[in-house]
Design an enzyme around this catalytic site. Structure first.
Site, mmCIF file in Angstrom:
data_model
loop_
_atom_site.group_PDB
_atom_site.id
_atom_site.type_symbol
_atom_site.label_atom_id
_atom_site.label_comp_id
_atom_site.label_asym_id
_atom_site.label_seq_id
_atom_site.Cartn_x
_atom_site.Cartn_y
_atom_site.Cartn_z
ATOM 1 N N GLU A 1 0.902 -1.188 0.014
ATOM 2 C CA GLU A 1 -0.080 0.007 0.171
ATOM 3 C C GLU A 1 1.150 1.417 -0.047
ATOM 4 O OE1 GLU A 1 -2.344 -3.137 2.601
ATOM 5 O OE2 GLU A 1 -0.303 -2.732 1.903
ATOM 6 N N CYS B 1 -0.490 0.096 7.604
ATOM 7 C CA CYS B 1 -0.943 0.624 6.442
ATOM 8 C C CYS B 1 -2.358 1.488 6.191
ATOM 9 C CB CYS B 1 -1.090 -0.621 5.316
ATOM 10 S SG CYS B 1 0.457 -1.490 5.023
ATOM 11 N N TRP C 1 16.831 -35.608 -20.051
ATOM 12 C CA TRP C 1 15.931 -34.771 -19.444
ATOM 13 C C TRP C 1 14.373 -35.434 -19.839
ATOM 14 C CZ3 TRP C 1 17.200 -31.560 -15.817
ATOM 15 C CH2 TRP C 1 18.320 -30.868 -16.078
ATOM 16 N N ARG D 1 11.310 -22.218 -8.318
ATOM 17 C CA ARG D 1 12.203 -22.213 -7.597
ATOM 18 C C ARG D 1 12.655 -21.031 -6.688
ATOM 19 N NH1 ARG D 1 17.141 -26.490 -9.430
ATOM 20 N NH2 ARG D 1 15.953 -28.320 -9.086
ATOM 21 N N GLY E 1 7.362 -40.248 -0.785
ATOM 22 C CA GLY E 1 6.397 -40.970 0.023
ATOM 23 C C GLY E 1 6.046 -40.877 1.302
#
Length: 341
Positions: free
Chosen positions: A47, A79, A165, A179, A268
């Site tokens: 803000e 703010c 890949w 990332r 897992g």
């Protein structure tokens, strides 16, 4: 509000542990005169950034913000004081602030004669850059996204262990962009030994993004000397196999968004512990027929224990398909005493 959401996305990854908020200021005639996002900790909130750009043109205007303006004096002043002082007449917010320390801004604004509206694009904003921060406010722990890339037959590597890949360059670029918005990346020692990952956020030209997440290695085995995780920025090695212990450490470091990029065993374990909050599955239009599966033992012994997901989005990225999903609401997770995921 979508413009405020977009500018908040640009700040995502630089504001933790504060929320990545976006704000747009309109003048009295409805023209955009100021746009801002939360600065890194210690800097101004969204803000105040937008109001500084708008200047006197904000008087009698409207503020559109992704999160209820704060009414708390921490590293910066509230703010709501800035909005009231600038003469803002109307404030539209997508979400109420769930933090009891900072909440109350809407009431302060109303008491000062400022009209307010709450709930504009609330669902869309809640799934955006504020998602991890909102989760941390609700649960007290970081939000965990499990990212996995695999083939249509569910393999994450070939029978000989090679995996570069599986997905295309567009999908890999998107992962590196993800990332750079994360506070930490988690990988197991098995993945470190097999793949020697850097766990960094890189641009398509190979250069590093300005923001780099904390690199976290989980497991008892040592990281080999000379691996890509032994140089450069510090790496946090947690010698445990307990996902709960991992999350306790990351919680204590005030982290908000965590990316799980470990192999099937680690993934897992996190699923079985009920500690995966989002699944990003990158599927390549390819088949391997053999090799490790995407997910190891996850505490599911019978079909009644199946972990079901709600799909938020399915989209194409280059030649690949990305499925964005989260655990189905109200689901009991195997292995954690019936806790709700």
């Amino acid at each position: 509000m979508r413009r405020a959401l977009a500018v908040s996305a640009a700040a995502h990854g630089r504001t933790s542990p504060n929320p990545a908020v976006g704000c747009v200021i309109l003048d009295a005639g409805g023209r955009v005169v100021g746009v801002g996002a939360t600065a890194p900790p210690g800097g101004p909130h969204a803000e105040r950034v937008a109001l500084a750009e708008a200047g006197e043109r904000a008087h009698g205007g409207t503020a559109v913000v992704t999160l209820e303006p704060c009414d708390h004096h921490g590293r910066t002043a509230p703010c709501v004081d800035a909005l009231i002082g600038a003469g803002i007449a109307v404030v539209h917010a997508a979400l109420a602030d769930p933090n009891p320390v900072a909440a109350g801004g809407r009431e302060r604004l109303r008491a000062a004669g400022v009209a307010t509206r709450l709930g504009v694009l609330a669902d869309e904003v809640a799934r955006g850059p504020l998602r991890g921060w909102l989760h941390r406010q609700r649960t007290g722990r970081p939000h965990v996204t499990w990212k996995v890339a695999g083939t249509l037959d569910g393999r994450v590597a070939a029978a000989d262990g090679t995996s570069r890949w599986i997905t295309g360059p567009e999908a890999r670029a998107e992962v590196h962009d993800l990332r750079r918005r994360m506070d930490a990346i988690i990988a197991g020692t098995g993945t470190v030994l097999a793949d020697d990952p850097a766990l960094t956020a890189r641009r398509p030209d190979g250069s590093l993004h300005e923001h780099q997440p904390l690199r976290v290695v989980v497991g008892h085995r040592d990281v080999p000397p000379g691996s890509r995780l032994t140089g450069g920025d510090a790496v946090l090695h947690l010698r445990t196999r307990d996902p709960g212990e991992v999350m306790d450490v990351l919680t204590g470091r005030d982290l908000v968004d965590v990316l799980l990029e470990g192999g099937p065993t680690l993934a897992g374990a996190f699923v079985a512990a009920g500690l995966v909050d989002r699944v990003l599955l990158h599927l390549a239009p390819a088949l391997l027929g053999a090799g490790p599966h995407a997910l190891g033992a996850a505490g599911v012994g019978t079909i009644a224990d199946i972990v079901r997901l709600d799909v938020d989005e399915v989209r194409r990225v280059g030649a690949d398909v990305v499925i964005d999903a989260r655990p189905a609401a109200g689901q009991d997770v195997p292995g954690v005493g019936g806790s709700v995921w």
